[in-house]
Design an enzyme around this catalytic site. Structure first.
Site, PDB file in Angstrom:
ATOM      1  N   GLY A  60     -39.237  14.424  -4.581  1.00 23.39           N
ATOM      2  CA  GLY A  60     -39.265  13.417  -3.527  1.00 23.39           C
ATOM      3  C   GLY A  60     -40.103  12.188  -3.815  1.00 23.39           C
ATOM      4  N   GLN A  61     -40.553  12.036  -5.063  1.00 22.24           N
ATOM      5  CA  GLN A  61     -41.320  10.844  -5.398  1.00 22.24           C
ATOM      6  C   GLN A  61     -40.452   9.608  -5.202  1.00 22.24           C
ATOM      7  OE1 GLN A  61     -40.955  13.537  -7.234  1.00 22.24           O
ATOM      8  NE2 GLN A  61     -42.839  14.136  -8.244  1.00 22.24           N
ATOM      9  N   ARG A  62     -41.083   8.513  -4.857  1.00 22.27           N
ATOM     10  CA  ARG A  62     -40.350   7.268  -4.589  1.00 22.27           C
ATOM     11  C   ARG A  62     -39.420   6.919  -5.757  1.00 22.27           C
ATOM     12  NH1 ARG A  62     -41.282   3.450  -0.869  1.00 22.27           N
ATOM     13  NH2 ARG A  62     -43.366   4.250  -0.440  1.00 22.27           N
TER      14      ARG A  62
END
Length: 180
Positions: A60-62
């Site tokens: 879910g990292q940008r």
């Protein structure tokens, strides 16, 4: 019944550090003491009521969010995981979820939201999170199951997932997709 009809594809998304991998490992009976950020995806297959649940946990990292759409095809259910203790990123969480709800490839997939980390001091209540995510303002909301939980203590995880899967399978024991 064909084997393919006895399988469900569940996509687990959320911002980084929401607890997606912890939830997936907990479901699979794995150790959760040493978890690092997911730099891609994890896939686990679980069995429930004679069905195969293929759960895809995507980082879910940008920098990874633009790749989420690569996993949308043939998704029967979307599991959105929220970090209940992350007050500062709740607006980012809301924005990302709302953008998923309009994705054409996800139309028909059911939605399960885990308000994770309810065991932490200062965690927002399930009602506060539901309000922050603006779920009730969507004019045509998908079928939503919403549950406060804790991946660490196991609170409400298995019951909510199994109830959600049961609603997806329905009374006739075949997976079904819901129109948005």
């Amino acid at each position: 019944m064909k084997q393919k009809e006895r399988e469900l594809r569940l996509l687990m998304l959320g911002l980084d550090n929401a607890g997606k991998t912890t939830i997936l490992k907990k479901f699979n009976g794995e150790d959760i003491d040493t978890i690092s950020p997911t730099l891609g995806f994890n896939i686990k297959t679980l069995e429930h009521r004679g069905f195969k649940l293929n759960i895809w946990d995507v980082g879910g990292q940008r920098s990874l969010r633009s790749y989420w759409r690569n996993y949308f095809e043939s998704t029967d259910g979307l599991i959105w995981v929220v970090d209940s203790a992350d007050h500062q990123r709740m607006q980012d969480c809301q924005r990302e979820l709302q953008s998923l709800l309009v994705e054409e490839c996800l139309v028909g997939a059911t939605l399960l939201i885990f308000a994770n980390k309810q065991d932490l001091p200062g965690a927002l209540s399930s009602n506060a999170i539901r309000e922050a995510l603006e779920l009730d303002s969507n004019p045509q909301p998908p079928l939503v199951a919403f549950q406060g939980c804790s991946a660490v203590t196991w609170e409400n995880l298995i019951k909510c997932l199994l109830d959600h899967i049961a609603s997806m399978i329905g009374n006739n024991n075949t997976p079904k997709r819901f129109a948005v």
